[in-house]
Write a protein that holds these residues in place. Structure first.
Motif, PDB file in Angstrom:
ATOM      1  N   GLU A  80       0.875  -1.107   0.000  1.00  5.61           N
ATOM      2  CA  GLU A  80       0.001   0.115   0.141  1.00  5.61           C
ATOM      3  C   GLU A  80       0.882   1.154  -0.016  1.00  5.61           C
ATOM      4  O   GLU A  80       0.613   2.321  -0.734  1.00  5.61           O
ATOM      5  CB  GLU A  80      -0.936   0.049   1.150  1.00  5.61           C
ATOM      6  CG  GLU A  80      -1.832  -1.251   1.246  1.00  5.61           C
ATOM      7  CD  GLU A  80      -2.653  -1.394   2.532  1.00  5.61           C
ATOM      8  OE1 GLU A  80      -3.788  -1.788   2.515  1.00  5.61           O
ATOM      9  OE2 GLU A  80      -2.019  -1.180   3.463  1.00  5.61           O
ATOM     10  N   THR A  81       1.667   0.993   0.809  1.00  4.35           N
ATOM     11  CA  THR A  81       2.690   2.587   1.055  1.00  4.35           C
ATOM     12  C   THR A  81       3.506   2.757  -0.415  1.00  4.35           C
ATOM     13  O   THR A  81       3.516   3.987  -0.817  1.00  4.35           O
ATOM     14  CB  THR A  81       3.912   2.070   2.063  1.00  4.35           C
ATOM     15  OG1 THR A  81       3.005   1.629   3.329  1.00  4.35           O
ATOM     16  CG2 THR A  81       4.907   3.224   2.130  1.00  4.35           C
ATOM     17  N   LEU A  82       4.046   1.667  -1.150  1.00  6.20           N
ATOM     18  CA  LEU A  82       4.650   1.848  -2.179  1.00  6.20           C
ATOM     19  C   LEU A  82       3.964   2.320  -3.602  1.00  6.20           C
ATOM     20  O   LEU A  82       4.117   3.105  -4.074  1.00  6.20           O
ATOM     21  CB  LEU A  82       5.542   0.550  -2.594  1.00  6.20           C
ATOM     22  CG  LEU A  82       6.305   0.578  -4.012  1.00  6.20           C
ATOM     23  CD1 LEU A  82       7.249   1.691  -3.884  1.00  6.20           C
ATOM     24  CD2 LEU A  82       7.299  -0.885  -4.088  1.00  6.20           C
ATOM     25  N   TYR A  83       2.398   1.793  -3.537  1.00  9.44           N
ATOM     26  CA  TYR A  83       1.711   2.049  -4.625  1.00  9.44           C
ATOM     27  C   TYR A  83       1.333   3.450  -4.321  1.00  9.44           C
ATOM     28  O   TYR A  83       1.261   4.181  -5.361  1.00  9.44           O
ATOM     29  CB  TYR A  83       0.579   1.206  -4.391  1.00  9.44           C
ATOM     30  CG  TYR A  83      -0.594   1.521  -5.205  1.00  9.44           C
ATOM     31  CD1 TYR A  83      -0.593   1.032  -6.703  1.00  9.44           C
ATOM     32  CD2 TYR A  83      -1.868   2.103  -4.974  1.00  9.44           C
ATOM     33  CE1 TYR A  83      -1.831   1.422  -7.652  1.00  9.44           C
ATOM     34  CE2 TYR A  83      -2.943   2.328  -6.025  1.00  9.44           C
ATOM     35  CZ  TYR A  83      -2.811   1.920  -7.162  1.00  9.44           C
ATOM     36  OH  TYR A  83      -3.641   2.302  -8.020  1.00  9.44           O
ATOM     37  N   LEU A  84       1.141   3.992  -3.084  1.00 12.43           N
ATOM     38  CA  LEU A  84       0.801   5.437  -3.074  1.00 12.43           C
ATOM     39  C   LEU A  84       1.812   6.359  -3.461  1.00 12.43           C
ATOM     40  O   LEU A  84       1.854   7.454  -3.800  1.00 12.43           O
ATOM     41  CB  LEU A  84       0.141   5.669  -1.525  1.00 12.43           C
ATOM     42  CG  LEU A  84      -1.229   5.116  -1.177  1.00 12.43           C
ATOM     43  CD1 LEU A  84      -1.642   5.264   0.145  1.00 12.43           C
ATOM     44  CD2 LEU A  84      -2.262   5.580  -2.235  1.00 12.43           C
ATOM     45  N   MET A  85       3.051   6.021  -3.067  1.00 19.44           N
ATOM     46  CA  MET A  85       4.398   6.650  -3.314  1.00 19.44           C
ATOM     47  C   MET A  85       4.479   6.891  -4.786  1.00 19.44           C
ATOM     48  O   MET A  85       4.622   7.714  -5.466  1.00 19.44           O
ATOM     49  CB  MET A  85       5.523   6.053  -2.917  1.00 19.44           C
ATOM     50  CG  MET A  85       5.496   6.153  -1.328  1.00 19.44           C
ATOM     51  SD  MET A  85       7.101   5.433  -0.701  1.00 19.44           S
ATOM     52  CE  MET A  85       8.439   6.107  -1.337  1.00 19.44           C
ATOM     53  N   GLU A  86       4.146   5.590  -5.721  1.00 23.79           N
ATOM     54  CA  GLU A  86       4.416   5.662  -6.964  1.00 23.79           C
ATOM     55  C   GLU A  86       3.472   6.720  -7.677  1.00 23.79           C
ATOM     56  O   GLU A  86       3.556   7.149  -8.887  1.00 23.79           O
ATOM     57  CB  GLU A  86       3.836   4.343  -7.787  1.00 23.79           C
ATOM     58  CG  GLU A  86       5.182   3.333  -7.552  1.00 23.79           C
ATOM     59  CD  GLU A  86       4.948   1.988  -8.180  1.00 23.79           C
ATOM     60  OE1 GLU A  86       5.868   1.334  -8.659  1.00 23.79           O
ATOM     61  OE2 GLU A  86       3.497   1.713  -8.448  1.00 23.79           O
ATOM     62  N   LEU A  87       2.061   6.848  -6.963  1.00 22.46           N
ATOM     63  CA  LEU A  87       0.991   7.885  -7.436  1.00 22.46           C
ATOM     64  C   LEU A  87       1.352   9.295  -6.977  1.00 22.46           C
ATOM     65  O   LEU A  87       1.017  10.177  -7.385  1.00 22.46           O
ATOM     66  CB  LEU A  87      -0.441   7.350  -6.739  1.00 22.46           C
ATOM     67  CG  LEU A  87      -0.976   6.229  -7.454  1.00 22.46           C
ATOM     68  CD1 LEU A  87      -2.322   6.072  -6.617  1.00 22.46           C
ATOM     69  CD2 LEU A  87      -1.145   6.123  -8.919  1.00 22.46           C
ATOM     70  N   GLY A  88       2.241   9.230  -6.257  1.00 18.96           N
ATOM     71  CA  GLY A  88       2.784  10.792  -5.856  1.00 18.96           C
ATOM     72  C   GLY A  88       1.675  11.292  -4.758  1.00 18.96           C
ATOM     73  O   GLY A  88       1.722  12.320  -4.490  1.00 18.96           O
ATOM     74  N   ALA A  89       1.132  10.226  -3.949  1.00 19.02           N
ATOM     75  CA  ALA A  89       0.138  10.602  -3.055  1.00 19.02           C
ATOM     76  C   ALA A  89       0.650  10.326  -1.657  1.00 19.02           C
ATOM     77  O   ALA A  89      -0.120  10.754  -0.870  1.00 19.02           O
ATOM     78  CB  ALA A  89      -1.042   9.737  -3.375  1.00 19.02           C
ATOM     79  N   LEU A  90       1.654  10.013  -1.430  1.00 14.58           N
ATOM     80  CA  LEU A  90       2.351   9.764  -0.209  1.00 14.58           C
ATOM     81  C   LEU A  90       3.872  10.317   0.059  1.00 14.58           C
ATOM     82  O   LEU A  90       4.776   9.890  -0.879  1.00 14.58           O
ATOM     83  CB  LEU A  90       2.177   8.238   0.152  1.00 14.58           C
ATOM     84  CG  LEU A  90       2.703   7.852   1.701  1.00 14.58           C
ATOM     85  CD1 LEU A  90       1.630   8.689   2.590  1.00 14.58           C
ATOM     86  CD2 LEU A  90       2.722   6.188   1.926  1.00 14.58           C
ATOM     87  N   HIS A  91       4.213  11.005   0.980  1.00 15.56           N
ATOM     88  CA  HIS A  91       5.420  11.399   1.185  1.00 15.56           C
ATOM     89  C   HIS A  91       5.807  10.663   2.535  1.00 15.56           C
ATOM     90  O   HIS A  91       5.312  10.634   3.602  1.00 15.56           O
ATOM     91  CB  HIS A  91       5.362  12.781   1.863  1.00 15.56           C
ATOM     92  CG  HIS A  91       6.730  13.494   2.068  1.00 15.56           C
ATOM     93  ND1 HIS A  91       7.185  14.419   2.706  1.00 15.56           N
ATOM     94  CD2 HIS A  91       8.055  12.844   1.874  1.00 15.56           C
ATOM     95  CE1 HIS A  91       8.439  14.758   2.894  1.00 15.56           C
ATOM     96  NE2 HIS A  91       9.045  13.740   2.104  1.00 15.56           N
ATOM     97  N   LEU A  92       6.979   9.675   2.380  1.00 14.40           N
ATOM     98  CA  LEU A  92       7.361   8.579   3.432  1.00 14.40           C
ATOM     99  C   LEU A  92       8.459   9.221   4.031  1.00 14.40           C
ATOM    100  O   LEU A  92       9.435   9.598   3.390  1.00 14.40           O
ATOM    101  CB  LEU A  92       7.508   7.207   2.801  1.00 14.40           C
ATOM    102  CG  LEU A  92       7.921   6.239   3.905  1.00 14.40           C
ATOM    103  CD1 LEU A  92       6.892   5.869   4.618  1.00 14.40           C
ATOM    104  CD2 LEU A  92       8.062   4.978   2.756  1.00 14.40           C
ATOM    105  N   LEU A  93       8.557   9.260   5.346  1.00  9.13           N
ATOM    106  CA  LEU A  93       9.876   9.410   6.154  1.00  9.13           C
ATOM    107  C   LEU A  93      10.299   8.278   6.994  1.00  9.13           C
ATOM    108  O   LEU A  93       9.706   7.485   7.270  1.00  9.13           O
ATOM    109  CB  LEU A  93       9.311  10.704   7.098  1.00  9.13           C
ATOM    110  CG  LEU A  93       8.799  11.933   6.432  1.00  9.13           C
ATOM    111  CD1 LEU A  93       8.380  12.995   7.471  1.00  9.13           C
ATOM    112  CD2 LEU A  93       9.579  12.521   5.473  1.00  9.13           C
ATOM    113  N   ASP A  94      11.533   8.300   7.447  1.00 14.33           N
ATOM    114  CA  ASP A  94      12.010   7.534   8.155  1.00 14.33           C
ATOM    115  C   ASP A  94      11.516   8.143   9.883  1.00 14.33           C
ATOM    116  O   ASP A  94      11.376   9.228   9.997  1.00 14.33           O
ATOM    117  CB  ASP A  94      13.291   6.982   8.374  1.00 14.33           C
ATOM    118  CG  ASP A  94      14.304   8.337   8.247  1.00 14.33           C
ATOM    119  OD1 ASP A  94      13.958   9.173   8.807  1.00 14.33           O
ATOM    120  OD2 ASP A  94      15.476   7.898   7.752  1.00 14.33           O
ATOM    121  N   ASN A  95      12.248   7.235  10.779  1.00 15.95           N
ATOM    122  CA  ASN A  95      12.008   7.883  12.166  1.00 15.95           C
ATOM    123  C   ASN A  95      12.857   9.128  12.566  1.00 15.95           C
ATOM    124  O   ASN A  95      12.433   9.867  13.470  1.00 15.95           O
ATOM    125  CB  ASN A  95      12.588   6.656  12.939  1.00 15.95           C
ATOM    126  CG  ASN A  95      11.425   5.422  13.095  1.00 15.95           C
ATOM    127  OD1 ASN A  95      10.349   5.943  12.974  1.00 15.95           O
ATOM    128  ND2 ASN A  95      11.968   4.379  13.427  1.00 15.95           N
TER     129      ASN A  95
END
Length: 260
Positions: A80-95
């Motif tokens: 789910e995370t990667l799919y939304l990142m591919e769509l440009g809908a999610l900005h993912l951060l590390d801790n």
């Protein structure tokens, strides 16, 4: 073979907030998502131990059918995370607050950790791009969906890890929930629902079918029968990914007449 084109207590209400009219998905002719650069992205923090992302800022309607809810928080699987990142809908951060790139997430999938592999991700991406609602088999969308279900729930499957403290003594942990799923287990992988604007995580109902993603070769007759015994009467489909092509199979029992 077939190729188909197709708010809840604190658990439900969290993803009905901040809905955005920008939540339109755009796909190319081969149903592969195009990278979309959006002004309003959701934000998530990747938890390496859990192998999941914890959503810390929600924008858009996709969370109605994406992620599981525990104690008012949304957690997204690596697919789910990667799919939304591919769509440009999610900005993912590390801790530490550093941005995680798509390349890094591709590497995580390729490493076959977090209960995921390339075949599973390609199938998830394919079905999601067609509008299907997809959940991990045996993992409840929310704790409320367990209470509302008329069917018994195997907590050893639904919560693969022990229930431990994640900031509140009353909170049910999903620590290592997906990390401990064995991607070679002979069990259905996904619960697949038809597109449904009224879908609710607190009462998802029965899926349209269960999906087993074959790794490398189609399952034997005995393996198919073992899978069907785990389906509780819900239709089973077998999926095979070959060179990026996703194919679906169903099997019917046919009794041949005895010839004289």
């Amino acid at each position: 073979m077939e190729d188909k084109t197709s708010g809840e207590d604190s658990d439900d209400e969290v993803y009905l907030q901040n809905a955005s009219d920008e939540e339109e998905l755009h796909f190319s002719s081969d149903s592969m998502p195009k990278l979309q650069f959006r002004n309003l992205k959701s934000k998530s923090c990747w938890n390496e131990e859990m192998g999941m992302g914890e959503v810390i800022e929600k924008n858009g309607k996709m969370w109605v059918t994406t992620g599981i809810v525990r104690s008012g928080k949304i957690y997204s699987s690596i697919e789910e995370t990667l799919y939304l990142m591919e769509l440009g809908a999610l900005h993912l951060l590390d801790n530490g607050g550093r941005s995680i790139s798509l390349i890094e997430m591709y590497e995580k999938v390729a490493s076959r950790k977090s209960g995921c592999c390339w075949e599973l991700f390609e199938v998830y991406r394919h079905l999601k791009s067609l509008g299907y609602i997809i959940g991990w088999h045996g993992v409840a969308w929310s704790l409320k969906s367990i209470k509302s279900s008329h069917k018994p729930v195997d907590l050893d499957v639904t919560e693969k890890s022990k229930l431990v403290d994640m900031g509140s003594k009353s909170e049910l942990s999903i620590n290592k929930l997906f990390g401990e799923l064995q991607i070679n287990d002979m069990r259905p992988d996904f619960d697949v629902y038809l597109p449904n604007s009224r879908f609710r995580k607190s009462s998802p109902g029965d899926p349209s079918f269960l999906l087993y993603v074959s790794r490398g070769h189609p399952p034997s007759r005995g393996e198919i029968e073992a899978l069907e015994r785990q389906c509780g009467g819900i239709h089973l489909k077998i999926c095979l990914v070959t060179e990026g092509r996703v194919s679906f199979f169903t099997f019917d029992k046919v009794e041949l007449p005895v010839l004289p």
